[in-house]
Design a protein around this motif. Sequence first.
Motif, mmCIF file in Angstrom:
data_model
loop_
_atom_site.group_PDB
_atom_site.id
_atom_site.type_symbol
_atom_site.label_atom_id
_atom_site.label_comp_id
_atom_site.label_asym_id
_atom_site.label_seq_id
_atom_site.Cartn_x
_atom_site.Cartn_y
_atom_site.Cartn_z
ATOM 1 N N UNK A 142 -56.514 27.604 -61.977
ATOM 2 C CA UNK A 142 -57.914 28.016 -62.096
ATOM 3 C C UNK A 142 -58.458 27.876 -63.509
ATOM 4 N N UNK A 143 -57.609 27.475 -64.457
ATOM 5 C CA UNK A 143 -58.063 27.379 -65.852
ATOM 6 C C UNK A 143 -58.886 26.115 -66.104
ATOM 7 N N UNK A 144 -58.762 25.142 -65.215
ATOM 8 C CA UNK A 144 -59.396 23.842 -65.428
ATOM 9 C C UNK A 144 -60.170 23.472 -64.174
ATOM 10 N N UNK A 145 -61.285 22.755 -64.362
ATOM 11 C CA UNK A 145 -61.986 22.181 -63.209
ATOM 12 C C UNK A 145 -61.757 20.680 -63.203
ATOM 13 N N UNK A 146 -61.447 20.168 -62.025
ATOM 14 C CA UNK A 146 -61.356 18.721 -61.825
ATOM 15 C C UNK A 146 -62.706 18.241 -61.308
ATOM 16 N N UNK A 147 -63.095 17.075 -61.749
ATOM 17 C CA UNK A 147 -64.439 16.600 -61.450
ATOM 18 C C UNK A 147 -64.383 15.120 -61.072
ATOM 19 N N UNK A 148 -64.999 14.779 -59.942
ATOM 20 C CA UNK A 148 -65.067 13.374 -59.513
ATOM 21 C C UNK A 148 -66.512 13.082 -59.119
ATOM 22 N N UNK A 149 -67.156 12.168 -59.836
ATOM 23 C CA UNK A 149 -68.544 11.810 -59.544
ATOM 24 C C UNK A 149 -68.588 10.357 -59.074
ATOM 25 N N UNK A 150 -69.210 10.144 -57.922
ATOM 26 C CA UNK A 150 -69.288 8.807 -57.327
ATOM 27 C C UNK A 150 -70.654 8.207 -57.618
ATOM 28 N N UNK A 151 -70.665 6.927 -57.965
ATOM 29 C CA UNK A 151 -71.912 6.263 -58.363
ATOM 30 C C UNK A 151 -71.942 4.862 -57.728
ATOM 31 N N UNK A 152 -73.112 4.431 -57.193
ATOM 32 C CA UNK A 152 -73.163 3.065 -56.672
ATOM 33 C C UNK A 152 -73.084 2.062 -57.809
ATOM 34 N N UNK A 153 -72.404 0.972 -57.580
ATOM 35 C CA UNK A 153 -72.184 -0.012 -58.646
ATOM 36 C C UNK A 153 -71.908 -1.354 -57.962
ATOM 37 N N UNK A 154 -72.781 -2.357 -58.173
ATOM 38 C CA UNK A 154 -72.601 -3.608 -57.423
ATOM 39 C C UNK A 154 -71.246 -4.261 -57.657
ATOM 40 N N UNK A 155 -70.759 -4.202 -58.908
ATOM 41 C CA UNK A 155 -69.452 -4.802 -59.226
ATOM 42 C C UNK A 155 -68.556 -3.701 -59.779
ATOM 43 N N UNK A 156 -67.277 -3.713 -59.419
ATOM 44 C CA UNK A 156 -66.386 -2.675 -59.973
ATOM 45 C C UNK A 156 -66.123 -2.919 -61.456
ATOM 46 N N UNK A 157 -65.886 -1.865 -62.248
ATOM 47 C CA UNK A 157 -65.445 -2.083 -63.627
ATOM 48 C C UNK A 157 -64.166 -2.927 -63.587
ATOM 49 N N UNK A 158 -63.984 -3.794 -64.576
ATOM 50 C CA UNK A 158 -62.833 -4.717 -64.534
ATOM 51 C C UNK A 158 -61.503 -3.990 -64.674
ATOM 52 N N UNK A 159 -61.521 -2.869 -65.366
ATOM 53 C CA UNK A 159 -60.291 -2.080 -65.522
ATOM 54 C C UNK A 159 -60.728 -0.633 -65.705
ATOM 55 N N UNK A 160 -59.782 0.289 -65.596
ATOM 56 C CA UNK A 160 -60.116 1.687 -65.858
ATOM 57 C C UNK A 160 -60.578 1.792 -67.301
ATOM 58 N N UNK A 161 -61.742 2.377 -67.533
ATOM 59 C CA UNK A 161 -62.237 2.503 -68.904
ATOM 60 C C UNK A 161 -62.672 3.939 -69.136
ATOM 61 N N UNK A 162 -62.658 4.339 -70.382
ATOM 62 C CA UNK A 162 -63.060 5.702 -70.728
ATOM 63 C C UNK A 162 -64.527 5.677 -71.124
ATOM 64 N N UNK A 163 -65.322 6.598 -70.590
ATOM 65 C CA UNK A 163 -66.742 6.629 -70.937
ATOM 66 C C UNK A 163 -67.139 8.056 -71.295
ATOM 67 N N UNK A 164 -68.311 8.179 -71.916
ATOM 68 C CA UNK A 164 -68.768 9.520 -72.272
ATOM 69 C C UNK A 164 -69.683 10.060 -71.172
ATOM 70 N N UNK A 165 -69.850 11.381 -71.179
ATOM 71 C CA UNK A 165 -70.660 12.034 -70.153
ATOM 72 C C UNK A 165 -72.102 11.554 -70.121
ATOM 73 N N UNK A 166 -72.600 11.004 -71.250
ATOM 74 C CA UNK A 166 -74.018 10.618 -71.277
ATOM 75 C C UNK A 166 -74.309 9.495 -70.276
ATOM 76 N N UNK A 167 -73.323 8.610 -70.079
ATOM 77 C CA UNK A 167 -73.492 7.533 -69.089
ATOM 78 C C UNK A 167 -73.707 8.130 -67.692
ATOM 79 N N UNK A 168 -72.984 9.182 -67.433
ATOM 80 C CA UNK A 168 -73.062 9.834 -66.130
ATOM 81 C C UNK A 168 -74.348 10.660 -66.006
ATOM 82 N N UNK A 169 -74.754 11.270 -67.105
ATOM 83 C CA UNK A 169 -76.005 12.046 -67.059
ATOM 84 C C UNK A 169 -77.168 11.130 -66.690
#
Length: 388
Positions: free
Chosen positions: A220-247
């Motif tokens: 209970x100390x941590x929240x896991x978060x998964x946000x789904x977004x439409x995207x015509x092409x998948x990212x080429x590899x797993x990449x790290x992004x900041x929350x502002x992209x998601x906002x």
Amino acid sequence: MASPRIAVIGAGIGGLTTAVALAREGVRCTVFEREAALPVAGGGIQLSPNATAVLHRLGLAAALTGAVRPVARELRRWRDNEVIGRLELGRAAEIRYGAPYCTMRRAALCRALFDAARRAQGDDAIRFRRRCAGVEHRGDGVVVRFDDGSEQRADAVIGADGINSVVGARLRAGPVRYSGHSVYRAVCPADRVPWLSVPQRVVVWLGPGRHCVTYPIDGGRTLNLVATVPEPMPPRAIREVSGSELLAAYAGWHPAVRGLFAVAGRFDHHGLFDRPVLPAWQRGRVAVLGDAAHPMLPFAAQGAAQAIEDAEALARCVPEPDGFARYEAARRARVERIAALARDGLRDHHLADGAEQRLRDDRLARVGPADLDWLYQDGHRPAARVAR
Ligand SMILES: Cc1cc2nc3c(=O)[nH]c(=O)nc-3n(C[C@H](O)[C@H](O)[C@H](O)COP(=O)(O)OP(=O)(O)OC[C@H]3O[C@@H](n4cnc5c(N)ncnc54)[C@H](O)[C@@H]3O)c2cc1C
């Protein structure tokens, strides 16, 4: 197959559970994993009672010791945070299904399964840095070929090697399909999100074209978060992004969701894929399970649960004549129904506001425990005998 020696390809949740389940049937196995070690990072996983019941039966209840037992799953609206539907979990689910609904760190589950598999099969039973390059029937056994040119002979091979299964390639696997959506995954300290942390729940916000899921892990100390977004092409590899992209992708959404993104800060971003359920899960002395047989979209939170169910069912069938065929016969209909449910989520979770969305919300508001019995009740059925 009398007392076979089995090679399991892949030390994910499916492969490790298989090693434990085989030991309970008195069957020895060696697990070959391409990576150098178990994953240590990563987010959370929901384990529904159909999966935790199997873990209990396999003597793995201790693997769930630190898991959270959320009190409920809530579906909420994207714009105003209103509750669309609520399903009691916690004690109510445990009484109904005889096993708990749990949320926990994926890495903690893998570690517990790994330790149990080594206890059950021997310290040397899990071999890392062994990437399977192919399997072939040879004589009255099977040969596993590795990418370093070495080979391993076994009486039978179980492919638990995930969505891009090398073992499954022998079984006419259809093409991997990009869903048109990507996911952003993060964890954040629960005490920085007080509007969500208590009581501990799974919360799913549904909105036009996208949805967002959060649930507690780490006791209970941590929240896991998964946000789904439409995207015509998948990212080429797993990449790290900041929350502002998601906002930006969730402009106009309720502050309960956007506030979560702001706290989480950094996300892993990757595409979502599935594949049609394989037309055959076994041939001769080779079988596949979990994502290798039926990689599904995560919208029903059932991929790992089904790998766990597969592992138990397959292990029970191994000592029997026609064991692999009996396993497929016992499991296929249930898995196909669940994979279809997960794929339906692509549309159902993402309806634009309007008449169809209102109908969906009315339907979801009426969903009660009895509607989910087929899914959460213990999935194991005694395997039916099939004709040779
Ligand atoms: C965003 C997201 C959220 C999810 N949430 C949930 C959830 O809450 N609940 C749930 O039940 N499911 C969930 N799932 C699904 C779940 O993660 C998968 O279904 C599950 O991990 C499948 O387990 P597996 O063991 O079959 O395959 P994998 O986890 O893919 O494991 C395969 C293993 O095989 C190894 N391997 C691959 N190829 C080779 C090779 N050639 N040789 C040797 N080793 C090899 C890999 O390194 C890996 O260790 C989610 C999935 C996603 C994408």
